[in-house]
Structure formats: structure tokens, C-alpha cells
Scaffold this motif. Structure first.
Motif: not given
Lengths: 112, 113
Positions: A1-7
């Protein structure tokens, strides 16, 4: 699953403004990639980073590989209308073989 | 010109039918990947192949199948077992162990009704 937090998730800016976005993770990455996706098209690779602390430019785009190896940043200077699109970060972890982990994207809107 | 081609760009199918999406590359890349993208979302890995005649499941492989009989080709079959197949499908390739930079095709938008 997604483990990168993009902002941020989305940005609305005026033409000519500078833009910054970032990706963070609790995991260490060996490679960071930044892509741009136009509507209905495949992502296009913008910049690739391979070393902690590395700063790489591609025209008005500059990306940095965070010193902790857990984050990366993308800056766009003097934005223009064709910068509109979705920007994705992607990272390669040492234990993941050739599998990239993707952020969820930053939707950029540039008002003329 | 070298690149990745996906065909067709738009595909429509009736529910219950299997459908195969094409992906071809002439970059001489060893590794190929299939991703699914839903509106407003990121990319989720379906299957990937690092070498001919070998492939591995990604995060959402259920309801999909692939083959890798040739280095240049990595077709994806969306089976009737896939509960929500309508999506934008992206194929990518990379050199593999030499470089993990992935290059994407233009995508296929599949609509199942």
C-alpha cells in the motif's frame, strides 16, 4: 500500500508564482523520482535523484533528495499555464526490488 | 522512435467479459509493470515482470492475469472476476537492475458496463 505522504494534495496559484511540494515517509528510500501527468495521459519522468542531499534541476524544476533519505522536495519556479497537471513522487526502497512506491499526487492549477 | 505503446486508448466492454490490454515497448527494457489509476487517486501496482517468462503479483492482482512470453510485450487480461474493472490502466517499463526509472505508456481507459 501507499507509504508516501505527498503534500499538498492540490494547489491553486497565479502564473509566475513559485511552487513547492514534498513527499515524506517513515521509510528510507534509495531513489526518488518525480513525474508529471497530464489529463488522460501517462506520467512523464521529470527528475531522478540517487543520493541523499542531491539537488537536481530540469529547467524551471528543481528537486532535492532529503538528507535523511525519508523525504524529497520539488520546486517549480515562475509557473506557467502548461505546468498544470498532477505531480507524483515515487521512491524506491532497498528492500522492494524494482517496485516503486508512489505518492498520491499534487494537483496543480495555474491561473493565467 | 523508442517508447511504450498501449492500445487501444479507449476500450468498452460488457460486464462478464474478459478483456486484454496491450503493452509493447521497444526500449529493450527488462522490467515491465501494470498499474491501475482511479479518478483522483495515485497509481496502484497490479503485476510486474523483471524478466521474460517471470512475473509477480503487485498490490491489487486479484481479478487480473498477465503473461511475459516476449521481452517487448506484457499484456494484461482483466477477467470477469475483477469486481470493479472500470479504470485507467498504465503500463511502464524500466531497464531493471541497471536503472529503476520507470517510463510510462499513454494508458488505456477501460469502461465496463
Amino acid at each position: 500500500g501507499q507509504q508516501l505522504n505527498q503534500s499538498p494534495q492540490s494547489m491553486f496559484i497565479q502564473e509566475g508564482e513559485d511552487v513547492s511540494m514534498n513527499c515524506t515517509s517513515s521509510s528510507i528510500f534509495n531513489t526518488w523520482l518525480w513525474y508529471k501527468q497530464d489529463p488522460g495521459e501517462g506520467p512523464v519522468l521529470l527528475i531522478a535523484l540517487y543520493k541523499a542531499g542531491e539537488l537536481t534541476s530540469n529547467g524551471r524544476l528543481t528537486a532535492q533528495f532529503g538528507i535523511t533519505r525519508k523525504d524529497s522536495f520539488l520546486n517549480i519556479s515562475a509557473s506557467i499555464p502548461s505546468d498544470v497537471g498532477i505531480y507524483f513522487c515515487a521512491g524506491l526502497r532497498e528492500t522492494s526490488g524494482s517496485r516503486l512506491t508512489f505518492g498520491e499526487g499534487t494537483q496543480l492549477t495555474v491561473n493565467p | 522512435d523508442g517508447g511504450i505503446t498501449q492500445s487501444p486508448k479507449y476500450l468498452f466492454r460488457k460486464e462478464g467479459q474478459n478483456v486484454t490490454l496491450s503493452c509493447e515497448q521497444n526500449l529493450n527494457h527488462d522490467a515491465m509493470y501494470w498499474y491501475r489509476q482511479d479518478p483522483g487517486q495515485g497509481l496502484r501496482l497490479i503485476y510486474y515482470s523483471q524478466i521474460v517468462n517471470d512475473f509477480q503479483k503487485g498490490d491489487i492482482a486479484e481479478g487480473y492475469s498477465v503473461s511475459r512470453e516476449k521481452k517487448e510485450s506484457f499484456p494484461l487480461t482483466v477477467t470477469s472476476a475483477q469486481k470493479n474493472p472500470t479504470a485507467f490502466y498504465l503500463c511502464a517499463s524500466s531497464k531493471g537492475q541497471v536503472s529503476y526509472e520507470q517510463y510510462f505508456g499513454p494508458g488505456t481507459r477501460l469502461t465496463v458496463t
